[in-house]
Design an enzyme around this catalytic site. Structure first.
Site, PDB file in Angstrom:
ATOM      1  N   TRP A  29       5.598  -8.338 -13.144  1.00  0.00           N
ATOM      2  CA  TRP A  29       5.700  -9.210 -12.205  1.00  0.00           C
ATOM      3  C   TRP A  29       5.973  -8.578 -10.651  1.00  0.00           C
ATOM      4  O   TRP A  29       5.981  -9.107  -9.810  1.00  0.00           O
ATOM      5  CB  TRP A  29       6.798 -10.126 -12.449  1.00  0.00           C
ATOM      6  CG  TRP A  29       6.792 -11.280 -13.426  1.00  0.00           C
ATOM      7  CD1 TRP A  29       5.562 -11.082 -14.422  1.00  0.00           C
ATOM      8  CD2 TRP A  29       7.781 -12.284 -13.996  1.00  0.00           C
ATOM      9  NE1 TRP A  29       5.913 -12.001 -15.242  1.00  0.00           N
ATOM     10  CE2 TRP A  29       7.136 -12.792 -14.881  1.00  0.00           C
ATOM     11  CE3 TRP A  29       8.709 -12.958 -13.378  1.00  0.00           C
ATOM     12  CZ2 TRP A  29       7.821 -13.962 -15.568  1.00  0.00           C
ATOM     13  CZ3 TRP A  29       9.343 -13.884 -13.951  1.00  0.00           C
ATOM     14  CH2 TRP A  29       8.729 -14.673 -15.152  1.00  0.00           C
ATOM     15  N   LYS A  30       6.480  -7.313 -10.765  1.00  0.00           N
ATOM     16  CA  LYS A  30       6.618  -6.466  -9.424  1.00  0.00           C
ATOM     17  C   LYS A  30       7.748  -7.304  -8.647  1.00  0.00           C
ATOM     18  O   LYS A  30       8.582  -7.825  -9.345  1.00  0.00           O
ATOM     19  CB  LYS A  30       5.195  -6.300  -8.800  1.00  0.00           C
ATOM     20  CG  LYS A  30       4.287  -5.809  -9.575  1.00  0.00           C
ATOM     21  CD  LYS A  30       3.031  -5.263  -8.791  1.00  0.00           C
ATOM     22  CE  LYS A  30       2.052  -4.906  -9.815  1.00  0.00           C
ATOM     23  NZ  LYS A  30       0.947  -4.134  -9.117  1.00  0.00           N
TER      24      LYS A  30
ATOM     25  N   GLY B  64      -0.524  -7.420 -13.648  1.00  0.00           N
ATOM     26  CA  GLY B  64       0.086  -7.535 -12.393  1.00  0.00           C
ATOM     27  C   GLY B  64      -0.257  -9.166 -11.792  1.00  0.00           C
ATOM     28  O   GLY B  64       0.692  -9.984 -12.272  1.00  0.00           O
ATOM     29  N   GLY B  65      -0.952  -9.188 -11.045  1.00  0.00           N
ATOM     30  CA  GLY B  65      -1.165 -10.592 -10.330  1.00  0.00           C
ATOM     31  C   GLY B  65      -1.510 -11.445 -11.538  1.00  0.00           C
ATOM     32  O   GLY B  65      -0.828 -12.688 -11.281  1.00  0.00           O
TER      33      GLY B  65
ATOM     34  N   SER C  32      -5.910  -4.735 -12.057  1.00  0.00           N
ATOM     35  CA  SER C  32      -6.824  -5.834 -11.887  1.00  0.00           C
ATOM     36  C   SER C  32      -7.592  -6.685 -13.160  1.00  0.00           C
ATOM     37  O   SER C  32      -8.564  -7.058 -13.061  1.00  0.00           O
ATOM     38  CB  SER C  32      -7.998  -5.687 -10.929  1.00  0.00           C
ATOM     39  OG  SER C  32      -7.399  -5.180  -9.418  1.00  0.00           O
TER      40      SER C  32
HETATM   41  P1  13P Z   1      -2.760  -5.954 -10.953  1.00  0.00           P
HETATM   42  O1  13P Z   1      -3.084  -6.564 -12.097  1.00  0.00           O
HETATM   43  O2  13P Z   1      -2.237  -6.895  -9.829  1.00  0.00           O
HETATM   44  O3  13P Z   1      -3.790  -5.092 -10.165  1.00  0.00           O
HETATM   45  O4  13P Z   1      -1.551  -4.975 -11.044  1.00  0.00           O
HETATM   46  C1  13P Z   1      -1.757  -4.023 -12.042  1.00  0.00           C
HETATM   47  C2  13P Z   1      -0.403  -3.348 -12.286  1.00  0.00           C
HETATM   48  O5  13P Z   1       0.077  -2.802 -11.546  1.00  0.00           O
HETATM   49  C3  13P Z   1       0.269  -3.530 -13.365  1.00  0.00           C
HETATM   50  O6  13P Z   1       1.372  -2.774 -13.717  1.00  0.00           O
END
Ligand code: 13P
Length: 258
Positions: free
Chosen positions: A14-15, A239-240, A218
């Site tokens: 989730w960052k 991530g996103g 991504s």
């Molecule tokens: P995204 O899926 O947003 O590109 O991020 C990937 C990521 O850094 C997962 O740790």
């Protein structure tokens, strides 16, 4: 992926997103969607430190496991702003992301500190998700394999075969993170296979075959099936797309099929 040897692991990273009520709502939405994946896919949400307790409580009794996004290597002491492995275990956390490229890029993380964090996590009983990946410039210079081999050797230095089997490796090409640029399934498979070959050299074939290697960068509802169909891609670090229950579930279901 090779289902005969490994269980898929789909993890959301989730960052720095979601407050506690938002985290609870997202996990409540994810839980019923992914419940059918219990036997085939390990489903994890790696969430900010402030959300960990809420996340553990919200997912109790479900097949969604909780991870943290970093861990310090010392057990305790004067390390302002850091969180120890024992603190994470006490909250009920099972996984921890280590060495994410954002930590390496923005917070001075090095292979040495990634190695220390990985060993501290394993010693406390956490399962590390160790991130490796090349920069765009390194790929252009044709040194991707050198960069990845170096990271794997340094990050896993002095980690036993028993412990490496509990470790997840996430291949995240830095140029593909948050950019919408995904490695093609063939590019991702090539590096994930190279990581497995590197593990075989460092350990042995049985150990290398037991390690889960994820792709991240991504990955989304549209491209996940093709990536997860590759024999050495055992899951995703997302991530996103992990911030939307439906999209995250589409990836989990692709892993169930994959
Ligand atoms: P995204 O899926 O947003 O590109 O991020 C990937 C990521 O850094 C997962 O740790």
């Amino acid at each position: 992926m090779n289902k005969a040897l490994r269980k898929a692991i789909i993890a959301g990273n989730w960052k720095m997103n979601k407050t506690r009520p938002e985290a609870k709502a997202l996990l409540e939405a994810i839980k019923p969607l992914v419940a059918n994946a219990e036997n085939n896919v390990e489903v994890i949400a790696c969430v900010p430190f402030t959300n960990l307790e809420t996340a553990v409580n919200t997912t109790a009794g479900s097949n969604v496991k909780i991870g943290a996004e970093n861990v310090h290597f010392e057990k305790s002491g004067a390390f302002t702003g850091e969180i120890s492995a024992d603190m994470l275990v006490e909250v009920g956390v099972e996984y921890v992301v280590i060495g994410h490229s954002e930590r390496r890029q923005y917070f001075g993380e090095t292979d040495e500190t990634v190695n220390k964090r990985t060993k501290a996590a394993l010693a406390a009983g956490l399962k590390p998700i160790v991130c490796v990946g090349e920069l765009k410039w390194e790929r252009e210079c044709n040194i991707t394999e050198e960069v990845i081999a170096r990271q794997i050797k340094l990050d896993l230095y002095d980690v036993s075969a028993e412990d490496v089997k509990k470790t997840v490796i996430a291949y995240e090409p830095v140029w593909a993170i948050g950019t919408g640029l995904t490695a093609t399934p063939d590019q991702a498979e090539e590096v994930c296979a190279f990581i497995r070959a590197t593990l075989e050299k460092l350990y042995d074939k049985a150990t290398a075959d037991a390690v889960t290697i994820q792709y991240g960068g991504s990955m989304n509802a549209a491209n996940c099936a093709e990536l997860l169909a590759k024999p050495n891609i055992d899951g995703g670090l997302i991530g996103g797309a992990s911030l939307k229950a439906e999209d995250f579930n589409t990836i989990v279901q692709a892993a169930v099929e994959g």
